[in-house]
Scaffold this motif. Structure first.
Motif, short mmCIF file in Angstrom:
data_model
loop_
_atom_site.label_atom_id
_atom_site.label_comp_id
_atom_site.label_asym_id
_atom_site.label_seq_id
_atom_site.Cartn_x
_atom_site.Cartn_y
_atom_site.Cartn_z
N ALA A 145 15.16 12.99 -19.24
CA ALA A 145 14.25 12.90 -18.33
C ALA A 145 14.37 11.45 -17.62
O ALA A 145 14.11 11.38 -16.39
N SER A 146 14.79 10.48 -18.33
CA SER A 146 15.01 9.14 -17.63
C SER A 146 16.30 9.45 -16.70
O SER A 146 16.24 9.09 -15.54
N VAL A 147 17.06 10.32 -16.93
CA VAL A 147 18.68 10.40 -16.03
C VAL A 147 17.93 11.26 -14.89
O VAL A 147 18.32 11.04 -13.76
N GLN A 148 17.25 12.17 -15.06
CA GLN A 148 16.73 12.75 -13.85
C GLN A 148 15.51 12.14 -13.06
O GLN A 148 15.71 12.20 -11.81
N LEU A 205 27.87 5.91 -24.95
CA LEU A 205 26.83 6.41 -24.04
C LEU A 205 25.85 5.41 -23.91
O LEU A 205 25.04 5.30 -22.91
N THR A 206 25.30 4.85 -25.07
CA THR A 206 24.53 3.62 -24.98
C THR A 206 25.03 2.71 -23.82
O THR A 206 24.28 2.05 -22.93
N ILE A 207 26.36 2.29 -23.62
CA ILE A 207 26.58 1.53 -22.83
C ILE A 207 26.57 1.98 -21.31
O ILE A 207 26.34 1.52 -20.33
N ALA A 208 26.80 3.25 -21.46
CA ALA A 208 26.61 3.93 -19.80
C ALA A 208 25.24 3.78 -19.38
O ALA A 208 25.11 3.52 -18.38
N TYR A 209 24.30 4.08 -20.31
CA TYR A 209 23.05 3.86 -19.86
C TYR A 209 22.58 2.52 -19.47
O TYR A 209 21.87 2.40 -18.50
N ALA A 211 24.75 0.16 -18.22
CA ALA A 211 25.45 -0.08 -17.02
C ALA A 211 24.50 0.70 -15.74
O ALA A 211 24.42 -0.06 -14.88
N ALA A 212 24.09 1.88 -15.90
CA ALA A 212 23.46 2.48 -15.01
C ALA A 212 22.08 1.86 -14.47
O ALA A 212 21.73 1.47 -13.65
N GLY A 213 21.69 1.45 -15.57
CA GLY A 213 20.47 0.63 -15.37
C GLY A 213 20.52 -0.64 -14.82
O GLY A 213 19.64 -1.22 -14.03
N LEU A 214 21.44 -1.49 -15.32
CA LEU A 214 21.91 -2.86 -14.65
C LEU A 214 22.17 -2.60 -13.20
O LEU A 214 21.82 -3.43 -12.18
N ALA A 215 22.88 -1.50 -12.92
CA ALA A 215 23.37 -1.41 -11.56
C ALA A 215 21.76 -1.05 -10.56
O ALA A 215 22.15 -1.89 -9.37
N ALA A 297 12.73 3.14 -12.91
CA ALA A 297 13.83 4.02 -13.39
C ALA A 297 14.82 3.20 -14.42
O ALA A 297 15.40 3.75 -15.22
N VAL A 298 15.00 1.94 -13.81
CA VAL A 298 15.70 1.22 -14.67
C VAL A 298 15.11 1.00 -16.11
O VAL A 298 15.72 1.06 -17.24
N CYS A 299 13.86 0.77 -16.40
CA CYS A 299 13.11 0.60 -17.59
C CYS A 299 13.18 1.98 -18.32
O CYS A 299 13.69 1.78 -19.76
N GLY A 300 13.29 3.22 -17.59
CA GLY A 300 13.75 4.44 -18.33
C GLY A 300 15.09 4.68 -18.85
O GLY A 300 15.17 5.15 -20.23
N LEU A 301 16.11 3.90 -17.92
CA LEU A 301 17.49 4.03 -18.57
C LEU A 301 17.77 3.21 -19.74
O LEU A 301 18.37 3.71 -20.65
N LEU A 302 17.21 1.88 -19.66
CA LEU A 302 17.44 1.17 -20.63
C LEU A 302 16.72 1.36 -21.98
O LEU A 302 17.19 1.34 -23.22
N ALA A 303 15.42 2.01 -21.89
CA ALA A 303 14.73 2.56 -23.04
C ALA A 303 15.64 3.51 -23.63
O ALA A 303 15.60 4.02 -25.09
N ALA A 304 16.08 4.63 -23.06
CA ALA A 304 16.66 5.85 -23.31
C ALA A 304 18.17 5.31 -24.03
O ALA A 304 18.42 5.91 -24.87
N GLY A 305 18.77 4.41 -23.47
CA GLY A 305 19.97 3.84 -24.20
C GLY A 305 19.67 3.46 -25.35
O GLY A 305 20.54 3.53 -26.42
#
Length: 326
Positions: A145-148, A205-209, A211-215, A297-305
């Motif tokens: 859900a965080s990615v979507q 996978l955690t690193i990818a989450y 990196a996406a949140g940081l970007a 969206a950033v918070c969701g990605l970091l939390a999901a990671g």
């Protein structure tokens, strides 16, 4: 069939209704996303193929999806015509491609899932038992859900962000860069997973989450030039290209295939609900800034990671415990 209906309606100027067409198109896209993945898994199980081959299929699905999107943009540019004739050729071409898909699916051998249904029981009880009561699957639901949600926020806000303050940019040239980045991200999947992967690392996978949140966080809270924004968006899409097949791999490990569609549709509902609220609030009250939506969206990605990191760490400990028991 839904794609064919939309293509046929949009081909003729007098039959266009934007709201109805977009509603049907969104329904068809969401149904296709989990139906096709479930179909792929069923075919692999019928042929008794190795699980590594199935995982390779997941990243190839993401890769060729981006390839088809780039190709469709090129075909659309070639078929674009003025509206004097009342017929739009790109939509006619989409309807023809849908007919080809319908004919291929009808020729494909149908698979029976009665034996699986009898083992698992009723779908509702199975969904509660395997999805809502299993913390591992719930983590995957929230991660998906965080990615979507971040993807939906991106597609709504990337163009206004780039052309902010009246800046001039060729959006039609920038869009393919995002798809190519997703292709490169998905192509990196076999380098980290599998028996012969040169860089085996479950924390990728955690690193990818992260990196996406940081970007996205840099885009949300720091003013950047167009070139920097494009690079950050490309990094985000490369991470998404890596995340999508990785989540499909985890779904295969933790979830029965019969519940794959329900789990994916549930995550889509969780992702689309806040987007719907933001659109309504923005249309009537305009009290949500673009940076606020991207920040969520950033918070969701970091939390999901972080949750994925905990899930994989427990899975590794469980695997080591079983190995010692043997």
């Amino acid at each position: 069939m839904l794609q064919f209906g939309v293509g046929a309606l949009k081909s003729f100027r007098g039959l266009r209704c934007t709201w109805i067409n977009n509603f049907i198109l969104a329904l068809a896209s969401s149904m296709f996303s989990f139906c096709f993945e479930t179909w792929i898994v069923v075919e692999h199980e019928k042929q008794a193929q190795k699980q590594d081959l199935l995982f390779d299929t997941f990243w190839l699905m993401t890769f060729f999806e981006s390839v088809s999107l780039v190709g469709s943009q090129g075909i659309t540019n070639l078929l674009l015509d003025n509206d004097d004739k009342g017929i739009l050729l790109p939509y006619t071409f989409a309807a023809l491609v849908s007919i080809i898909g319908i004919l291929y699916i009808r020729k494909a051998p149908s698979s029976s899932t009665t034996q699986h249904a009898s083992v698992i029981g009723s779908y509702q009880k199975s969904f509660f038992a395997h999805v809502l009561r299993d913390k591992r699957v719930l983590i995957l639901v929230l991660a998906q859900a965080s990615v979507q949600f971040s993807l939906s926020a991106f597609w709504f806000l990337w163009a206004p962000t780039i052309v902010a303050d009246g800046r001039d940019a060729q959006l039609s040239l920038i869009y393919p860069c995002f798809l190519v980045s997703r292709m490169l991200g998905s192509a990196g999947f076999p380098w980290f997973y599998g028996a012969t992967a040169p860089f085996q690392n479950d924390d990728s996978l955690t690193i990818a989450y992260a990196a996406a949140g940081l970007a996205l966080s840099i885009v949300a809270y720091d003013y950047q030039e167009i070139g920097t924004l494009v690079i950050l968006f490309c990094i985000f899409h490369a991470c998404v290209g890596f995340i999508l097949p990785s989540l499909a791999r985890l779904r295969t490990m933790y979830l029965p295939n019969e519940l794959r569609g329900g789990m994916m549709s549930f995550s889509l509902a969780l992702a689309n609900a806040p987007i719907f609220i933001f659109l309504l609030q923005g249309a009537y009250r305009q009290n949500f800034a673009n940076s606020t939506i991207l920040g969520l969206a950033v918070c969701g990605l970091l939390a999901a990671g972080g949750c994925i990191h905990v899930l994989l760490r427990r899975w590794r400990k469980h695997g080591r415990h079983n190995a010692r028991s043997l």
